[in-house]
Design a protein around this motif. Sequence first.
Motif: not given
Ligand code: DGY
Length: 272
Positions: A5, A28-30, A53, A190, A237, A240, A246, A249
Amino acid sequence: ILSTVTERVDAELMDAAGEDLKVVANMAVGYDNIDLDAAGERDVVVTNTPEVLNETTADTAFMLLLAAARRLGEAERLLRSGGWDAWGPMQLTGPDVWGKKLGVLGFGRIGQAVARRARGFDMEVLYHDQYRNEEAEQELGARYLDLNELLGTCDFISVHTPLSDETHHLIGATELDRMKPETVLVNTSRGPVVDEASLADALAEDRIFAAGLDVYEEEPEVHPRLLELENVVLAPHIGSASVETRDKMAALAAENIVAVLSGEEPKTPVNG
Ligand code: DGY
């Protein structure tokens, strides 16, 4: 490119990578840090790391919710500074969490995982999202409200929307004014979904009770006025940040890269 991110992956970066660039795998998911149009124009596949996550991020949201309500940050600062001289009947009291109304803003996978935790605290779960999800409503005993109703009704509001043009400053001065003075606001999605300056005003003037934040508008900067306030719990932040999550991910991001470079479909693409 394996990105996180903290990296802005835009047209300039993709052009610098050159024509061999095939995939941007965001750990990251975002993926608001990636310019999807620029990727599409260059036939670059973009992937993210959803699902793995959900539960860990929901834990973080609930941790912040409890800590903000029960003033854990302030309590720990008092103790560590040597300022705790005795037990006091009303010392450091905050509102109960159990039995209260939780408003989940953004009822996707993480929002629903937060709702499941809330049920264990006998909370009434209300939610707002672009779409109603009647199956999840039934499963979680959740009730849909429009945004203004949710803001004015809930004791706790937990934000789980992705960042987009529509959700930028979704919680601003007007929305904060609609909340009750007892409200605790939690944001693990976010930073720019919440207008930080307006939030600092609302907290400083006790227009809401407290906030718990894991994300910020200009990371790693935090609005200086938030740093001065006792009634906000601030995390860097770490939504996750469990070892297991982690690892998952990182593995998923790597698998996505290997798949694209082997000419296969990646597991979790975000563009076609
Ligand atoms: C996400 O995955 O979007 C988090 O913000 C980073 O872990």
